[in-house]
Design a protein around this motif. Structure first.
Motif, mmCIF file in Angstrom:
data_model
loop_
_atom_site.group_PDB
_atom_site.id
_atom_site.type_symbol
_atom_site.label_atom_id
_atom_site.label_comp_id
_atom_site.label_asym_id
_atom_site.label_seq_id
_atom_site.Cartn_x
_atom_site.Cartn_y
_atom_site.Cartn_z
ATOM 1 N N SER A 163 0.797 -1.232 0.000
ATOM 2 C CA SER A 163 0.000 0.000 0.000
ATOM 3 C C SER A 163 0.826 1.277 0.000
ATOM 4 O O SER A 163 0.265 2.362 -0.049
ATOM 5 C CB SER A 163 -0.916 0.022 1.228
ATOM 6 N N GLY A 164 2.140 1.167 0.094
ATOM 7 C CA GLY A 164 2.984 2.355 0.135
ATOM 8 C C GLY A 164 3.231 2.835 1.554
ATOM 9 O O GLY A 164 2.554 2.428 2.502
ATOM 10 N N LEU A 165 4.228 3.717 1.689
ATOM 11 C CA LEU A 165 4.584 4.264 2.994
ATOM 12 C C LEU A 165 3.644 5.396 3.359
ATOM 13 O O LEU A 165 3.086 6.073 2.494
ATOM 14 C CB LEU A 165 6.024 4.770 2.974
ATOM 15 N N LYS A 166 3.508 5.621 4.654
ATOM 16 C CA LYS A 166 2.703 6.736 5.154
ATOM 17 C C LYS A 166 3.517 8.027 5.026
ATOM 18 O O LYS A 166 4.735 7.985 4.875
ATOM 19 C CB LYS A 166 2.332 6.491 6.613
ATOM 20 N N PRO A 167 2.843 9.182 5.115
ATOM 21 C CA PRO A 167 3.570 10.451 5.058
ATOM 22 C C PRO A 167 4.580 10.567 6.200
ATOM 23 O O PRO A 167 4.438 9.907 7.237
ATOM 24 C CB PRO A 167 2.467 11.501 5.215
ATOM 25 N N ALA A 168 5.576 11.411 6.024
ATOM 26 C CA ALA A 168 6.617 11.609 7.038
ATOM 27 C C ALA A 168 5.979 11.973 8.374
ATOM 28 O O ALA A 168 5.016 12.733 8.430
ATOM 29 C CB ALA A 168 7.568 12.705 6.597
ATOM 30 N N GLY A 169 6.513 11.398 9.439
ATOM 31 C CA GLY A 169 6.038 11.692 10.779
ATOM 32 C C GLY A 169 4.998 10.711 11.295
ATOM 33 O O GLY A 169 4.704 10.673 12.472
ATOM 34 N N ILE A 170 4.399 9.897 10.396
ATOM 35 C CA ILE A 170 3.420 8.907 10.821
ATOM 36 C C ILE A 170 4.095 7.535 10.721
ATOM 37 O O ILE A 170 4.401 7.075 9.637
ATOM 38 C CB ILE A 170 2.150 8.943 9.944
ATOM 39 N N SER A 171 4.334 6.912 11.866
ATOM 40 C CA SER A 171 5.027 5.624 11.891
ATOM 41 C C SER A 171 4.037 4.481 11.872
ATOM 42 O O SER A 171 2.957 4.571 12.439
ATOM 43 C CB SER A 171 5.881 5.497 13.154
ATOM 44 N N GLN A 172 4.426 3.398 11.254
ATOM 45 C CA GLN A 172 3.643 2.162 11.320
ATOM 46 C C GLN A 172 4.405 1.234 12.243
ATOM 47 O O GLN A 172 5.510 0.806 11.931
ATOM 48 C CB GLN A 172 3.464 1.557 9.929
ATOM 49 N N LEU A 230 -0.002 -4.665 11.246
ATOM 50 C CA LEU A 230 -1.414 -4.292 11.363
ATOM 51 C C LEU A 230 -1.522 -2.778 11.421
ATOM 52 O O LEU A 230 -0.733 -2.119 12.088
ATOM 53 C CB LEU A 230 -2.021 -4.865 12.644
ATOM 54 N N ASP A 231 -2.503 -2.232 10.735
ATOM 55 C CA ASP A 231 -2.679 -0.784 10.758
ATOM 56 C C ASP A 231 -4.151 -0.476 10.948
ATOM 57 O O ASP A 231 -4.939 -0.752 10.054
ATOM 58 C CB ASP A 231 -2.163 -0.177 9.457
ATOM 59 N N PRO A 232 -4.575 0.020 12.091
ATOM 60 C CA PRO A 232 -3.762 0.420 13.233
ATOM 61 C C PRO A 232 -3.319 -0.805 14.043
ATOM 62 O O PRO A 232 -3.954 -1.856 13.962
ATOM 63 C CB PRO A 232 -4.716 1.289 14.056
ATOM 64 N N PRO A 233 -2.245 -0.647 14.825
ATOM 65 C CA PRO A 233 -1.764 -1.786 15.621
ATOM 66 C C PRO A 233 -2.729 -2.109 16.756
ATOM 67 O O PRO A 233 -3.564 -1.290 17.133
ATOM 68 C CB PRO A 233 -0.421 -1.297 16.170
ATOM 69 N N ARG A 234 -2.609 -3.322 17.299
ATOM 70 C CA ARG A 234 -3.437 -3.722 18.440
ATOM 71 C C ARG A 234 -3.145 -2.832 19.639
ATOM 72 O O ARG A 234 -2.009 -2.427 19.854
ATOM 73 C CB ARG A 234 -3.121 -5.159 18.849
ATOM 74 N N THR A 235 -4.167 -2.586 20.436
ATOM 75 C CA THR A 235 -3.975 -1.880 21.696
ATOM 76 C C THR A 235 -3.560 -2.912 22.735
ATOM 77 O O THR A 235 -4.283 -3.882 22.987
ATOM 78 C CB THR A 235 -5.271 -1.177 22.131
ATOM 79 N N ILE A 236 -2.396 -2.706 23.327
ATOM 80 C CA ILE A 236 -1.853 -3.651 24.305
ATOM 81 C C ILE A 236 -2.294 -3.214 25.697
ATOM 82 O O ILE A 236 -2.161 -2.036 26.043
ATOM 83 C CB ILE A 236 -0.311 -3.679 24.233
ATOM 84 N N PRO A 237 -2.805 -4.140 26.507
ATOM 85 C CA PRO A 237 -3.183 -3.761 27.879
ATOM 86 C C PRO A 237 -1.983 -3.201 28.642
ATOM 87 O O PRO A 237 -0.850 -3.654 28.461
ATOM 88 C CB PRO A 237 -3.649 -5.081 28.506
ATOM 89 N N THR A 238 -2.229 -2.205 29.488
ATOM 90 C CA THR A 238 -1.159 -1.579 30.272
ATOM 91 C C THR A 238 -0.426 -2.631 31.098
ATOM 92 O O THR A 238 -1.056 -3.489 31.712
ATOM 93 C CB THR A 238 -1.748 -0.494 31.198
ATOM 94 N N GLY A 239 0.883 -2.563 31.065
ATOM 95 C CA GLY A 239 1.715 -3.494 31.824
ATOM 96 C C GLY A 239 2.013 -4.788 31.094
ATOM 97 O O GLY A 239 2.731 -5.626 31.604
ATOM 98 N N CYS A 240 1.465 -4.954 29.884
ATOM 99 C CA CYS A 240 1.650 -6.190 29.116
ATOM 100 C C CYS A 240 2.485 -5.940 27.861
ATOM 101 O O CYS A 240 2.779 -4.805 27.523
ATOM 102 C CB CYS A 240 0.294 -6.772 28.713
ATOM 103 N N TYR A 241 2.848 -7.017 27.186
ATOM 104 C CA TYR A 241 3.613 -7.000 25.950
ATOM 105 C C TYR A 241 2.830 -7.735 24.865
ATOM 106 O O TYR A 241 2.095 -8.680 25.166
ATOM 107 C CB TYR A 241 4.959 -7.715 26.122
ATOM 108 N N ASP A 242 3.003 -7.326 23.608
ATOM 109 C CA ASP A 242 2.430 -8.050 22.469
ATOM 110 C C ASP A 242 3.508 -9.016 21.991
ATOM 111 O O ASP A 242 4.521 -8.607 21.442
ATOM 112 C CB ASP A 242 2.048 -7.077 21.356
ATOM 113 N N CYS A 243 3.300 -10.316 22.198
ATOM 114 C CA CYS A 243 4.336 -11.298 21.868
ATOM 115 C C CYS A 243 4.057 -12.057 20.571
ATOM 116 O O CYS A 243 4.652 -13.089 20.313
ATOM 117 C CB CYS A 243 4.579 -12.250 23.023
ATOM 118 N N GLY A 244 3.157 -11.534 19.733
ATOM 119 C CA GLY A 244 2.943 -12.130 18.425
ATOM 120 C C GLY A 244 1.723 -13.011 18.332
ATOM 121 O O GLY A 244 0.982 -12.948 17.365
#
Length: 172
Positions: free
Chosen positions: A97-106, A110-124
């Protein structure tokens, strides 16, 4: 199958799973294809809950050849793998799909990325809580307890569910 939590819809021969059918494991992974004597045998496809799949040829429950396709459509190749190598670090969705404009990181594929619960890690394959050392899937169901090696790897490499100040800290 009541004991294992699996289900099967398909052909039987002499009371045994044999022929064409759909076998669903308790993890919601589904196999559609040929069966022989209760095992995957012949052409079949495994569909994983994350929307990826493995199409293969099976012999008495063992995959002899096949192709793995990630949920975003990227096909795995064990030779001449050009995705996410040292020269091109883009995510597959950025390649398509191409890169996003400068300043917007992926941050993830996944876009948008998953929301990770506070204190936890996304391990795949789910979220990891370092206090309880438990990995839960993205539907918040128990997957496994992490051993010491997995715990250290997740802490060192996986995306966190909180922001941290890093870098230069002036002395006051």
């Amino acid at each position: 199958m009541e004991v294992t939590g699996s289900t099967y819809l398909g052909d039987y021969v002499h009371g045994r799973i044999e022929g064409k059918g759909c076998y669903t494991l308790p993890t919601e992974t589904k196999y559609n294809g040929k069966m022989k004597d209760g095992m995957f045998h012949g052409k079949g496809t495994l569909y994983f809950p994350n929307r990826s799949k493995y199409e293969g040829i099976w012999d008495c429950g063992i995959s002899k050849e096949g192709k793995y396709t990630f949920a975003d459509g990227l096909e795995f190749k064990d030779k001449k793998w050009h995705y996410c190598d040292g020269y091109d670090r883009r995510f597959y969705t950025e390649i398509c799909s191409g890169l996003k404009p400068a300043g917007i990181s992926q941050l993830t594929n996944l876009d948008p990325p998953r929301t990770i619960p506070t204190g936890c890690y996304d391990c795949g394959d789910g979220f990891y809580n370092p206090n309880t050392r438990v990995v839960i899937d993205y539907k918040l169901r128990f997957l496994r307890n992490a051993d010491d090696d997995e715990h250290e790897w997740i802490i060192r490499t996986c995306r966190k569910g909180w922001d941290e100040i890093t870098g230069y800290k002036p002395k006051h």
